[in-house]
Structures are given as C-alpha cells and as structure tokens.
Design a protein around this motif. Structure first.
Motif, short mmCIF file in Angstrom:
data_model
loop_
_atom_site.label_atom_id
_atom_site.label_comp_id
_atom_site.label_asym_id
_atom_site.label_seq_id
_atom_site.Cartn_x
_atom_site.Cartn_y
_atom_site.Cartn_z
N PHE A 32 43.10 36.70 28.51
CA PHE A 32 43.87 37.00 29.71
C PHE A 32 43.36 38.18 30.53
O PHE A 32 43.83 38.40 31.64
CB PHE A 32 45.36 37.16 29.38
CG PHE A 32 45.71 38.35 28.52
CD1 PHE A 32 46.15 39.53 29.10
CD2 PHE A 32 45.65 38.26 27.13
CE1 PHE A 32 46.51 40.61 28.32
CE2 PHE A 32 46.01 39.34 26.35
CZ PHE A 32 46.43 40.53 26.94
N TYR A 33 42.40 38.93 30.03
CA TYR A 33 41.85 40.03 30.82
C TYR A 33 40.49 40.43 30.27
O TYR A 33 40.31 40.48 29.05
CB TYR A 33 42.78 41.25 30.80
CG TYR A 33 42.26 42.40 31.61
CD1 TYR A 33 42.34 42.40 32.99
CD2 TYR A 33 41.63 43.47 30.99
CE1 TYR A 33 41.84 43.45 33.74
CE2 TYR A 33 41.11 44.53 31.73
CZ TYR A 33 41.22 44.51 33.11
OH TYR A 33 40.71 45.53 33.86
N VAL A 34 39.53 40.69 31.18
CA VAL A 34 38.21 41.18 30.77
C VAL A 34 37.93 42.47 31.52
O VAL A 34 38.01 42.53 32.75
CB VAL A 34 37.10 40.14 31.10
CG1 VAL A 34 35.72 40.72 30.74
CG2 VAL A 34 37.35 38.83 30.37
N TRP A 35 37.63 43.50 30.75
CA TRP A 35 37.24 44.81 31.28
C TRP A 35 35.76 44.97 31.05
O TRP A 35 35.25 44.63 29.97
CB TRP A 35 38.01 45.91 30.57
CG TRP A 35 37.51 47.30 30.85
CD1 TRP A 35 37.90 48.11 31.88
CD2 TRP A 35 36.57 48.05 30.09
NE1 TRP A 35 37.22 49.30 31.81
CE2 TRP A 35 36.40 49.28 30.72
CE3 TRP A 35 35.83 47.77 28.94
CZ2 TRP A 35 35.54 50.25 30.24
CZ3 TRP A 35 34.97 48.72 28.46
CH2 TRP A 35 34.83 49.96 29.09
N ALA A 80 42.64 48.05 27.86
CA ALA A 80 41.25 47.74 27.50
C ALA A 80 40.40 49.00 27.42
O ALA A 80 39.59 49.16 26.50
CB ALA A 80 40.66 46.76 28.51
N GLU A 81 40.60 49.94 28.35
CA GLU A 81 39.85 51.20 28.31
C GLU A 81 40.20 52.01 27.06
O GLU A 81 39.33 52.61 26.44
CB GLU A 81 40.11 52.02 29.57
CG GLU A 81 39.43 51.45 30.79
CD GLU A 81 39.71 52.26 32.06
OE1 GLU A 81 40.56 53.18 32.02
OE2 GLU A 81 39.07 51.97 33.07
N SER A 129 31.98 45.46 27.28
CA SER A 129 33.16 44.72 27.75
C SER A 129 34.22 44.64 26.66
O SER A 129 33.91 44.69 25.47
CB SER A 129 32.77 43.31 28.22
OG SER A 129 32.45 42.49 27.14
N VAL A 130 35.44 44.51 27.12
CA VAL A 130 36.60 44.31 26.23
C VAL A 130 37.39 43.14 26.80
O VAL A 130 37.79 43.18 27.96
CB VAL A 130 37.50 45.57 26.14
CG1 VAL A 130 38.74 45.28 25.31
CG2 VAL A 130 36.73 46.75 25.60
#
Length: 178
Positions: free
Chosen positions: A171-174, A126-127, A142-143
């Motif tokens: 499935f994932y939040v950054w 994500a980063e 956010s991503v």
C-alpha cells in the motif's frame, strides 16, 4: 488503652454498621446492575448507576461479542538495500507478561496505520522503519509497506477452524533521496 481508632469505634456502633452495610450494598448494586441484560427494568434503573460510571465501577463487557473478529491484521515492511538484498521489518515481539502491554499498543497501531484514511502517516512510518534498519550507517533504498490479513473460518462442530493463510497488499512505497 488503645481503642483501635475511629474505624473500630464506628463498626461497634449500630449506626456505623448500618453505614458500612449501606456502602457495600450500593457498591454491589453499582457493579452488578449495569451488567444485567437489556430490558425495561434495566432502562428504569439506569439513572441509579450514573455515579458508578463516574467512579469507573461500571464495566463494559461488549468486547466479549458473540461475533468475534473474522480477520487478523498485520503490517509488514520490505526493505531493499543498494546491494540488492532484501530484509523484512515486523512489529517487535515482547515477553508475554509485562511486554503484553507494549504488544497491545503495537497491534492497535497496526490496525490504524494500514487504513487508507491514515495515508498522511505512511511516509513518516516508512522513514522511521528505514532508520531502524540502517546497514553500515546507510538507509535502505526503499521501504514498501504491506497490509497483511488472514480470513478466519468460523468455528464449526466438525473440528477446529482452518485459516486461509496470509493475504498481502502493498500500500505504500518510500524511496530514499539520491
């Protein structure tokens, strides 16, 4: 007078022709024999092509399965910016000739990174995506990583298969540090 070198001399000698014929026969055996259908004969012959496995002559045709994959998988990222705009990141597309090799690696990456046992890679992913989509030097706030898949219907005699459309799961939040 030029006699053509040692290769030409070897082929003109009976012993040389026998050696070349033997090499061709053994190589042909090493390429063909491992691909015969499973049987008692194949099991008996298996030790004879071990040298071919070492040299890479044995081809594994198991990828051509009678049961093709029933899903297409994808990873997509939704990026949100300070001003409320939303953008999406998808795996890059490359030209179909040379780019196909790079595309294949991206598809293999997608297959793996989406799995739960790869969760330790999600933050870095994500980063990295956020760094790819800087807007005026500012990262997104956010991503969200999204698993996507299509279930393919089996081919039928009644016509082409119909895909059911993309399914999605976040499935994932950054989130960017303030």
């Amino acid at each position: 007078m030029n006699d053509g070198g040692w290769q030409t001399r070897a082929l003109h000698a009976r012993f040389g022709r026998v050696r070349v014929g033997l090499v061709v026969a053994v190589t042909a055996f090493w390429i063909v024999a491992p691909n015969i259908p499973s049987s008692a004969v194949r099991d008996e012959l298996a030790p004879l092509w071990e040298p071919a496995e070492v040299t890479g002559l044995v081809q594994d045709w198991a990828v051509f399965s009678p049961n093709p994959r029933s899903q297409s998988v994808d990873v997509r990222a939704r990026l949100e910016f300070d001003d409320g705009t939303i953008d999406f990141w998808d795996v890059p597309e490359f030209d179909p000739a040379i780019g196909a090799f790079r595309q294949y690696r991206w598809h293999k990456w997608q297959e793996r990174v989406r799995l739960d046992d790869q969760a330790d890679h999600w933050e870095q992913t994500a980063e990295w995506i956020a760094d790819q989509r800087l807007r005026d030097g500012i990262r997104p706030v956010s991503v969200t990583l999204i698993r996507r898949w299509i279930d393919h219907e089996p081919l039928t005699s009644g016509g082409p298969a119909v895909d059911s459309g993309w399914n999605e799961f976040e499935f994932y939040v950054w989130e960017r540090d303030a």
